[in-house]
Design an enzyme around this catalytic site. Structure first.
Site, short mmCIF file in Angstrom:
data_model
loop_
_atom_site.label_atom_id
_atom_site.label_comp_id
_atom_site.label_asym_id
_atom_site.label_seq_id
_atom_site.Cartn_x
_atom_site.Cartn_y
_atom_site.Cartn_z
N SER B 121 6.22 -51.30 11.87
CA SER B 121 6.11 -52.91 11.42
C SER B 121 4.64 -53.16 11.09
CB SER B 121 6.59 -53.85 12.43
OG SER B 121 6.37 -55.27 11.70
N LYS B 171 13.02 -51.55 16.38
CA LYS B 171 12.41 -52.12 15.17
C LYS B 171 13.34 -52.96 14.50
CE LYS B 171 10.17 -52.10 11.18
NZ LYS B 171 11.07 -52.32 10.00
N HIS B 174 13.24 -56.26 16.15
CA HIS B 174 11.93 -56.80 15.67
C HIS B 174 12.34 -57.53 14.30
CE1 HIS B 174 8.86 -56.61 12.82
NE2 HIS B 174 8.06 -57.06 13.89
N ASN B 175 12.91 -56.67 13.38
CA ASN B 175 13.37 -57.39 12.33
C ASN B 175 14.37 -58.64 12.25
OD1 ASN B 175 11.76 -55.11 11.37
ND2 ASN B 175 12.87 -55.28 9.33
N GLU B 178 12.26 -61.40 13.12
CA GLU B 178 11.47 -61.85 11.93
C GLU B 178 12.21 -62.76 10.95
OE1 GLU B 178 9.72 -58.23 9.82
OE2 GLU B 178 10.81 -59.18 8.24
#
Lengths: 298, 298, 298, 298
Positions: B121, B171, B174-175, B178
């Site tokens: 990221s 990840k 995480h997105n 986001e």
């Protein structure tokens, strides 16, 4: 029984006809003189003012208010509050906010006037031929007016729901559920529309109405709609809303009840009113800033 | 250390420069010969095929795959699987689905090859100057490659997260976060935009970044975006998405975790891709059928 | 400058210390005499009533109200309205509803009093050492009090946002965004928690704060929280809320802005307050009726 | 017509009785010998294996599979694939994933076998007395089996929907809509439950079924449920789910159709399976960190 009907729009006029068909006498008033005249020709006694309407009623006087919710209903009920006396009855048959009905009932009680808040579902067709009515107000006084509701609604299509405000509250929640059901049905058809299959939507609605778990009047209406416009090619997907869905969500927030489905149904309606959104612009701008993802220019 | 970089797009090229700046040797391959040439001029050893790249690496060979996720990554890793031997290392630095990484790791293990899935990221800028990397794979073998991650990321900007797949899973999540944060910020600015007040959005973003609870890199990026286009007049609110948000929701469904915010963030992106919706048409048609509410014609 | 501080709770006391540290004179009042005494010992001039506080201020008098929003703020501001004169200044630094601030400003203006609504973010720590303040009110009069805000906040941590009400509105929306961000982060960790992997959450929060797109103060706070209780084993997931999130959703409904993420963040908080739900009972009862699915007995 | 029924659980047994009542011959098999024996006593021809069942059928052989979706259906259909020949017919009447039906149909076609995927709604009662069936498969071959569907369903209660897979897809979407409708109804009753009014829920359901917009089978079922347990005091609000709701959301994500209502209906079910959530813990921990809000200890 004799009923004074104030407001002769689609709902009030059809309700008057329904009442007269069941041998109730209607005294009718509307600011639109043509509407009064038309109803006189169909058997009602006309009135040129609320004052005149009240004078023409016998004790206990029953005034049914069927005008747009909000300021107009407030004005009419305030005027009736001055003209009516102990033992008389005000019925608010409009889509008023339940808090207003609670407040108006309290004020009416100070003068000994009975107040009923009546939420109606079933549309114009229902007003004319029998709808579903949810009624709040004084329990004892209800006995006096119950025969009206027995006559004008579909079988078992009325309920004395409880204290003042409970009728409009119940109608409000009914509409909240309606929003959710409609959005659920609509999402389903949207998934069908984007799928790899080629469905005949009228036939789909028909089969769902024959024995499935989701059989309902709304799916019947979809069958009817698809029979006229098989893929809804002619219309735009703009979803307007009147107040009850919003009030349901506001009440849910006040009561701390999670109502994600009703809330989202309402919000997707708001979304449909916009061609482009500032929300979308902000997300697009962010994606451009951190990832170099191209934005679409106007 | 010596690293074979396969894929010299924006991410792979910047990563190679970052590696070389920290005194690592890079053997570089891309199907685009220009990209290879450019990187050779910047200090890398070029290769004309994956086979050649592997030959040019010393044992234990480290091959870093930086190609688009999906078929291409599958193809490259399959080829490496054939060319590498026991003790060699494959790093998948792309946005692969974590299930693919789990599967690829298992296959690599059959030959004694170590497999690492690395989610990154921080965008291109991060690839060049230091990003955040989330790493799954064999714990013991990680010691061998850890110096690379220490060098090329921002301080504390890498984490050995656990078994193979855990890097790409982290990840992915995480997105998902986001997406939710971006939609929350965007909704907030949309409420400001429709309010009775006249805010200076760049100043709003700036003040929020100075001492408020929501201070964050995303709000910093909004300040930057508004400094260029104060009301985002020039762009359309179309919100595209890559796969990770969708995978997060799919994983949440598999794990039975309610993730309303991440799911709705994704769905509002989908909504923004359409000018009109079949959902909206169905609801409009229903309102017309039961309430006589006019539909908007096309 | 000389400021009269009304309300010496955590926020008001810390703010007073912050003001004095920057060489402003504070006249302090609270119904709690101990609180007044404590602040006198730290350099403030005490007052035993709002009337006395006002008398001790020099023209133009500046009264900063830092009492709980709602009835108490209303009462204090009404009293100040009687005691202050043309050119004097009222600052409401609490979490008032923006509509109240608009109304109070209008009333103050009738007497020539300037009214400022100041929303603060940053917690107690912020009040003491520098927070983020969003300020609505009379633009010209703001020049007079701007030096205070320059002194007591973090660098660039204040904004004159516009007309009266715009400060509290901006703070309200800030909190709406905060709700959405928090729920997004929480959903993400919940997906990690239910996954097949075994993450070290403190390390996850740390790596996300080093170079990732979602780096933010909230993720820093998560790192701190996980450092104390690595899997949050000791606490219950009950999510209380103060009013601003709800007000944001209500405002969004009034403005017809779809805010699914902020609304759902709030609703999931409400959901967390209940062990069992009537919603769940209805769905379970329905499943039992049509499908014979067993219900769970109490 | 003669039909081979494989799987004599609640659905398969009731369906067999329904078929025989309409003068169709049933050859019946189940791994449970008792189930076979029971059905023999009611007029079916029993079989002790799928092989025997197939032998007892006349050309073109019709095998109706009514076993749990997933591995078992896969196994049975694979076996039938080996035993049947060109022109024979497989009907999968279970709740299979539509993608599986597409795949199985393709495989069947290689041998000239016709494959039909039949989604059924209406529960056990429907299987016995007439349900709603949604059918995908070869259009021409459908003519041969249509008389069966005409006999065993409610009037107009079957639809040839299109190519293989379209039956199970339609059933899946039906269930997605069902989830949304159920949650909408449940949220409405929850708002009533927390309101200031004291409703009689059975009476509410009854009045809603008489003339209102939301009249439907589901509201009828609620009337029935409340007649047994007026406030649902005896049951817990745990909302289990089978696969179709999840598949609908997954399909919607694949097709990029925003389906917030169906998705949230599903997620609230997942939420109801947990007493406490990690999401809630994270939010509570964050509130504690920035605002000093007390957390609730376990």
């Amino acid at each position: 029984m004799q009923i004074g009907m104030i407001g002769l729009g689609k709902m009030g006029a059809n309700l008057s006809l329904n009442l007269m068909e069941h041998n109730h006498a209607v005294v009718a008033f509307d600011v639109n003189k043509e509407a009064v005249k038309t109803l006189e020709e169909q058997g009602a006694v006309g009135a040129h003012s609320i004052e005149e309407l009240v004078k023409k009623l016998e004790k206990p006087k029953v005034a049914w208010v069927m005008v747009p919710a909000g300021d107009l209903t407030e004005k009419v009920i305030n005027e009736l509050q001055g003209l009516l006396d102990e033992g008389d009855i005000i019925i608010d048959g409009g889509n008023s906010k339940y808090q207003d009905s609670v407040r108006r009932a309290e004020k009416a009680h100070q003068k000994g006037i009975h107040f009923f808040d009546v939420g109606t579902s079933g549309g114009m067709e229902g007003a004319r031929n029998g709808a579903c009515m949810m009624i709040g107000g004084d329990k004892e006084a209800f006995a006096h007016i119950e025969p009206i509701f027995k006559d004008i609604n579909v079988e078992k299509g009325y309920l004395y729901a409880g204290d003042a405000g409970s009728g409009h509250f119940l109608k409000m929640v009914h509409n909240g559920i309606e929003y959710g059901m409609m959005q659920a049905i609509a999402e389903g058809f949207d998934v069908l529309e984007k799928s790899q299959f080629d469905y005949d939507y009228e036939a789909v609605a028909r089969v769902w109405n024959n024995g499935s778990v989701i059989r309902s009047w709304l799916i019947e209406l979809m069958e009817r709609a698809f029979s006229k416009d098989p893929r809804l090619d002619d219309i735009r997907g703009v979803m307007h809303s009147s107040g009850e869905g919003k009030w349901t969500v506001e009440s849910a927030l006040d009561l701390q009840v999670p109502t994600p489905v009703i809330a989202l149904s309402l919000m997707m309606r708001y979304r449909s009113l916009e061609d482009d959104t500032f929300t979308g612009k902000v997300v697009a701008a962010l994606r451009n800033e951190f990832g170099g993802h191209a934005v679409e220019k106007k």
